[in-house]
Design an enzyme around this catalytic site. Sequence first.
Site, PDB file in Angstrom:
ATOM      1  N   GLN A 202      41.521  14.689  82.509  1.00  0.00           N
ATOM      2  CA  GLN A 202      40.773  16.344  83.419  1.00  0.00           C
ATOM      3  C   GLN A 202      40.731  16.730  84.135  1.00  0.00           C
ATOM      4  O   GLN A 202      41.174  17.844  85.001  1.00  0.00           O
ATOM      5  CB  GLN A 202      40.612  17.180  81.862  1.00  0.00           C
TER       6      GLN A 202
ATOM      7  N   GLU B 227      39.302  25.418  87.283  1.00  0.00           N
ATOM      8  CA  GLU B 227      37.834  25.390  88.110  1.00  0.00           C
ATOM      9  C   GLU B 227      37.928  24.867  89.744  1.00  0.00           C
ATOM     10  O   GLU B 227      36.857  24.363  90.374  1.00  0.00           O
ATOM     11  CB  GLU B 227      37.097  23.860  87.469  1.00  0.00           C
TER      12      GLU B 227
ATOM     13  N   LYS C 214      25.946  22.852  77.999  1.00  0.00           N
ATOM     14  CA  LYS C 214      26.971  23.495  77.860  1.00  0.00           C
ATOM     15  C   LYS C 214      26.348  25.149  76.890  1.00  0.00           C
ATOM     16  O   LYS C 214      26.400  24.150  75.703  1.00  0.00           O
ATOM     17  CB  LYS C 214      28.472  23.458  77.910  1.00  0.00           C
TER      18      LYS C 214
ATOM     19  N   ARG D 208      31.540  26.162  81.760  1.00  0.00           N
ATOM     20  CA  ARG D 208      32.978  26.029  82.003  1.00  0.00           C
ATOM     21  C   ARG D 208      34.058  26.140  82.662  1.00  0.00           C
ATOM     22  O   ARG D 208      33.797  27.043  83.726  1.00  0.00           O
ATOM     23  CB  ARG D 208      32.426  26.917  80.684  1.00  0.00           C
TER      24      ARG D 208
END
Length: 430
Positions: free
Chosen positions: A167, A209, A339, A368
């Site tokens: 990812q 992101e 988080k 996030r």
Amino acid sequence: MKETIDFLIDTIEARQVLDSRGNPTVEAEVFLECGAIGRAIVPSGASTGAHEAHELRDGGTKYMGKGVLDAVNKIHETISPALCGLSALDQTIIDKLMIEIDGTPNKSNLGANSILAVSLANARAASKALDMPLYRYLGDPLSNLLPVPLMNVINGGAHAPNGLDCQEFMLVPHGVKTFSEALRMGTEIFHSLKSLLDKKGLSTAVGDEGGFAPELSSCEAAGDLLLEAIQKAGFIPGKQVSLALDVASTEFYRDGFYKYEGTNLTSSQMISYLSNLVSNYPIVSIEDGLGEDDWEGWAALNKEIGHKVQLVGDDLFVTNTERLRKGILEKSANSILIKVNQIGTLTETLEAMDLAKSAGFTSVISHRSGETEDTTIADLSVATRAGQIKTGSLSRSERIAKYNRLLRIEEELGNQARFAGDLGLGPKNI
């Protein structure tokens, strides 16, 4: 000198706003008697762990079911009446009261998104009432450590529509003396990488992101590109800039196998694969190398390479002290990703970090994939002296907002500012 009454909560407002993916999220404002106002907007994840606190969504047809008006109403109708008249300085009391009112293990009644919005907004209101920057209010006079940024410059998995199963591929600029130098280094490599992608005829479109999302065939192909970009920018891989991965293995764990790059791997085979990556690339951190409930595999992974690299539990721990205690007992990892919306209150977030520190774990403050202009995590990273922060690539303003906030904090601290650098990385430097 302000009186005690000045810090009392007068009212709390909330509204539905949008995050960086164009999905609704919750914004809360806490108004104090003295006139101070604290505002916070909560983020949302794409690859969410099954054990995260519950995010309240409306369902139905509006916003494809992702509206948060129910969460907003919970703030107006339940949370605000309960908190008005309490002192904003009593963060723990406020957070615990919201948890008590919710009454569920995963905050599914009021919603973690509504609770967190109020929790963070309250901290901001208190800091403003005291005329203190948030990092100083949440921390102490020794809160002067700027974190090493873990910069996600190549996106894959749930964050991008390409063929990469892994990812996140991150740059870790650590071999410098200041945060501003580290940011410059990462930025120059980011542009170097873009130039390389252009020359190779690969896409320079960005993912959620802000990292590039080229069509690459393997993790190794991405790693080779990053090494080339680092050298092209004039830096030394492994000495000035290292690499970090978020494998997000839960996303491709099915029926007891890791369905990775076209093959079915057992936990043991996945561990061997990750061990080979660490041997062949200057990798200092691997996040979610195995699935969120593969506890036996995690312990084996930590035994195999935990002495060489930082092994970060994200979906494994979900910023939850109960799961973290299990991980500490079973020696499953050596680091936790933090988080705030995984657990749902500032107090519980700080408790998780304290527990991690007591066990010798590192903590990595994280954004996030669905982010906002809110910069709380930048202040939190300095307040807690976490030493590391993940807040995306060097594009998209919701990512840059956090970097810019850290630049301002470093400037404000002046000659008291310290950069975590090599000492910010684990596990060997804990």
